[in-house]
Design a protein around this motif. Structure first.
Motif, PDB file in Angstrom:
ATOM      1  N   MET A   1       0.829  -1.201   0.000  1.00 51.01           N
ATOM      2  CA  MET A   1       0.000   0.000   0.000  1.00 51.01           C
ATOM      3  C   MET A   1       0.871   1.262   0.000  1.00 51.01           C
ATOM      4  O   MET A   1       0.590   2.199   0.715  1.00 51.01           O
ATOM      5  CB  MET A   1      -0.882  -0.011   1.253  1.00 51.01           C
ATOM      6  N   SER A   2       1.899   1.229  -0.808  1.00 44.93           N
ATOM      7  CA  SER A   2       2.781   2.393  -0.791  1.00 44.93           C
ATOM      8  C   SER A   2       2.217   3.497  -1.661  1.00 44.93           C
ATOM      9  O   SER A   2       1.497   3.237  -2.623  1.00 44.93           O
ATOM     10  CB  SER A   2       4.179   1.998  -1.290  1.00 44.93           C
ATOM     11  N   PRO A  24       3.973   1.495   3.419  1.00 49.82           N
ATOM     12  CA  PRO A  24       3.000   1.394   4.502  1.00 49.82           C
ATOM     13  C   PRO A  24       3.695   1.197   5.847  1.00 49.82           C
ATOM     14  O   PRO A  24       4.817   0.704   5.903  1.00 49.82           O
ATOM     15  CB  PRO A  24       2.164   0.168   4.126  1.00 49.82           C
ATOM     16  N   ARG A  25       3.015   1.568   6.887  1.00 49.56           N
ATOM     17  CA  ARG A  25       3.494   1.463   8.262  1.00 49.56           C
ATOM     18  C   ARG A  25       4.691   2.359   8.531  1.00 49.56           C
ATOM     19  O   ARG A  25       5.400   2.170   9.499  1.00 49.56           O
ATOM     20  CB  ARG A  25       3.826   0.011   8.626  1.00 49.56           C
ATOM     21  N   LEU A  58      -1.619   5.339  -5.435  1.00 45.31           N
ATOM     22  CA  LEU A  58      -1.607   4.553  -4.198  1.00 45.31           C
ATOM     23  C   LEU A  58      -1.714   3.116  -4.647  1.00 45.31           C
ATOM     24  O   LEU A  58      -2.764   2.691  -5.126  1.00 45.31           O
ATOM     25  CB  LEU A  58      -2.796   4.945  -3.308  1.00 45.31           C
ATOM     26  N   SER A 150      -9.000   4.577   6.597  1.00 46.76           N
ATOM     27  CA  SER A 150      -8.175   5.273   5.606  1.00 46.76           C
ATOM     28  C   SER A 150      -6.944   4.448   5.260  1.00 46.76           C
ATOM     29  O   SER A 150      -6.555   3.560   6.006  1.00 46.76           O
ATOM     30  CB  SER A 150      -7.737   6.627   6.159  1.00 46.76           C
ATOM     31  N   GLU A 151      -6.363   4.761   4.127  1.00 43.12           N
ATOM     32  CA  GLU A 151      -5.117   4.117   3.729  1.00 43.12           C
ATOM     33  C   GLU A 151      -3.952   5.098   3.824  1.00 43.12           C
ATOM     34  O   GLU A 151      -2.799   4.712   3.852  1.00 43.12           O
ATOM     35  CB  GLU A 151      -5.241   3.587   2.307  1.00 43.12           C
ATOM     36  N   VAL A 152      -4.294   6.380   3.850  1.00 45.40           N
ATOM     37  CA  VAL A 152      -3.277   7.415   4.001  1.00 45.40           C
ATOM     38  C   VAL A 152      -3.786   8.397   5.057  1.00 45.40           C
ATOM     39  O   VAL A 152      -4.966   8.740   5.074  1.00 45.40           O
ATOM     40  CB  VAL A 152      -3.038   8.175   2.678  1.00 45.40           C
ATOM     41  N   TYR A 181      -1.501   1.095  12.883  1.00 50.92           N
ATOM     42  CA  TYR A 181      -2.038   1.608  11.618  1.00 50.92           C
ATOM     43  C   TYR A 181      -1.296   1.006  10.437  1.00 50.92           C
ATOM     44  O   TYR A 181      -0.065   1.046  10.381  1.00 50.92           O
ATOM     45  CB  TYR A 181      -1.908   3.140  11.611  1.00 50.92           C
ATOM     46  N   ASP A 182      -2.055   0.438   9.494  1.00 52.30           N
ATOM     47  CA  ASP A 182      -1.434  -0.246   8.363  1.00 52.30           C
ATOM     48  C   ASP A 182      -1.134   0.673   7.188  1.00 52.30           C
ATOM     49  O   ASP A 182      -0.502   0.257   6.226  1.00 52.30           O
ATOM     50  CB  ASP A 182      -2.346  -1.384   7.864  1.00 52.30           C
ATOM     51  N   GLY A 183      -1.645   1.876   7.219  1.00 47.95           N
ATOM     52  CA  GLY A 183      -1.491   2.770   6.075  1.00 47.95           C
ATOM     53  C   GLY A 183      -0.215   3.604   6.134  1.00 47.95           C
ATOM     54  O   GLY A 183       0.714   3.328   6.895  1.00 47.95           O
TER      55      GLY A 183
END
Lengths: 219, 267
Positions: A1-2, A24-25, A58, A150-152, A181-183
């Motif tokens: 998820m970069s 991510p992270r 993304l 959210s992802e970001v 948080y994984d985003g």
């Protein structure tokens, strides 16, 4: 998820060139002098501004592509924001601010109560933001951003308006949140201590001022 | 001596005659009105009909201004497009145009002998000129610019960051407009509606040219005042006092909000 950004923003006598990739992270802190384009960078990611050239991705989801003309509207990007000053909806209660966009049903979830407790907002839920102090308002803004799926996550100087005492607590809460948080987190900050506590990487916007101001961000 | 920085000497001396020019006529009407017959005058059949007609047409004109003016004002404030400045000038034109010219223009656009008016009549049997609808259109033509100017200024003042925040948290453009933007401009919206309604209520020139002056059909209060003045009745003065009271009530009721709206808008 970069998130991958390679884009140029041109406005009047200002040119901002951003090339960055954040995994991510991780938590990227962006620093730089006033007017160097820190907030504009966040605006391009959230979709409040469009790039003049280049693109933002993304994973394989296209946020913005100046070549093909693709532009994903902000509400579909999955980007949560905490802008300077909080940008709260003064006509809505704290509860409605925190659950904004995802319906009031969210207020019965355990996640809601967890976030509200983390930010110490239980007693303020029915208040209007205009009756709150700067620190309380910022806690509401952070709670809203943390609760939204959210992802970001974009944070524009999240602790600048806080006094020293509440700052410590909120930095701890943010740190804990980032652990789960994984985003991707992108943080704009002037504050060395804040950066040291939260960021996993730091990038500075380099500015050269001539006839036009040229700003460059690499990460 | 007031303990404050001094003003240029003599400003009051110059300002007072100016105020007098505005206040004296109003006082004269209030002074000359026969209050013993005030209630009889404004509740007489002809006055009552005119009042109800004015109320109905001015509210409809205001609603039309609200429906059509709000999106237009938003576009003028938020979107760059070709001809934007020209469009804005057109929208504001009725504010500076003599209303009677507006009425004549409406007549030439929608009268029976105009292409549009003729077509409406031939195809649907609809006649606009010299009807109540014409009175509404005339009031809309003259009053809507007030609403558009106030709302354009209000939309320009909206903090785009708050609107953007609503979008990033999942609200689409319409939802953001209805639940956030409109809430932010609410004071201006109220002031705009009140000013527009007051202007529509007082409309005379465009109405008499496009809708005519038929008692019971198109004779609104300002037209009734004019007609009754010619026949020399007390009713004209009584209705005038009533209009003054209503207008003052609107302005005083909104004094804080409309003053700040006009200041902010520079309009």
């Amino acid at each position: 998820m970069s998130i991958k950004i390679d884009c140029l923003l041109e406005r009047n006598n200002f040119k901002l060139d951003v090339q960055l990739e954040v995994e991510p992270r991780s938590v990227l802190a962006i620093t730089g002098e006033n007017g160097s384009g820190k907030t504009s960078t966040l605006d391009m990611i959230s979709g409040l501004l469009a790039c003049t050239e280049g693109k933002i991705l993304l994973n394989d989801k296209v946020f913005d592509d100046a070549t093909t003309g693709e532009f994903l509207q902000p509400e579909f990007r999955g980007v949560s924001t905490v802008f300077q000053g909080g940008s709260l909806f003064n006509h809505l209660s704290v509860t409605r601010n925190i659950t904004f966009g995802r319906g009031i049903a969210l207020k019965d979830t355990s996640r809601f109560h967890e976030v509200v407790a983390q930010f110490n907002l239980e007693s303020l839920l029915s208040h209007k933001p205009s009756t709150l102090s700067g620190g309380q308002r910022q806690r509401v803004a952070l709670a809203r951003a943390f609760l939204a799926p959210s992802e970001v996550l974009l944070l524009d100087e999240p602790t600048t308006s806080l006094d020293v005492n509440s700052r410590e607590g909120i930095l701890k809460t943010m740190q804990n949140f980032f652990k789960t948080y994984d985003g991707v987190v992108i943080l704009v900050s002037h504050d060395g201590a804040e950066i040291a506590e939260l960021a996993t990487q730091v990038a500075k916007i380099e500015v050269s001022r001539g006839k036009t101001t040229e700003a460059k961000l690499r990460a | 001596m007031k303990r404050q920085i001094s003003a240029p000497r003599g400003l009051w001396f110059i300002a007072v005659p100016g105020i007098a020019l505005v206040v004296m006529p109003v006082l004269a009407v209030v002074w000359r009105t026969n209050y013993a017959n005030f209630w009889t005058s404004i509740s007489s059949e002809s006055s009552r009909v005119a009042l109800l007609l004015s109320l109905r047409t001015s509210i409809m004109a205001t609603v039309l201004a609200l429906i059509f003016g709000t999106p237009l004002a938003w576009l003028l404030a938020n979107r760059q497009f070709r001809g934007r400045l020209f469009l804005r000038a057109l929208c504001v034109l009725p504010m500076v145009l003599p209303p009677v010219v507006g009425g004549v223009a409406l007549l030439f656009a929608f009268g029976r002998r105009s292409p549009i008016g003729g077509a409406l009549d031939d195809w649907f049997g609809i006649q606009l000129a010299f009807t109540q609808t014409a009175a509404v259109l005339a009031q809309f033509f003259v009053a809507a610019p007030f609403f558009i100017v106030v709302m354009e200024a209000a939309f320009e003042q909206v903090d785009q960051r708050i609107v953007g925040t609503a979008r990033t948290f999942g609200a689409g453009p319409w939802r953001t407009f209805l639940t956030v933007t409109l809430a932010l401009v609410r004071p201006s919206l109220i002031a705009g509606v009140a000013l527009t309604w007051a202007r529509a209520l007082g409309e005379f020139g465009a109405t008499i040219a496009f809708a005519g002056n038929t008692p019971g059909k198109t004779q609104t209060v300002p037209l009734a005042v004019y007609s009754q003045l010619e026949s020399g009745g007390d009713d004209a003065l009584a209705l005038s006092v009533l209009m003054i009271i209503v207008s003052l009530a609107v302005l005083i009721g909104l004094r804080s909000s409309w003053i700040s709206v006009l200041k902010r808008g520079g309009a």
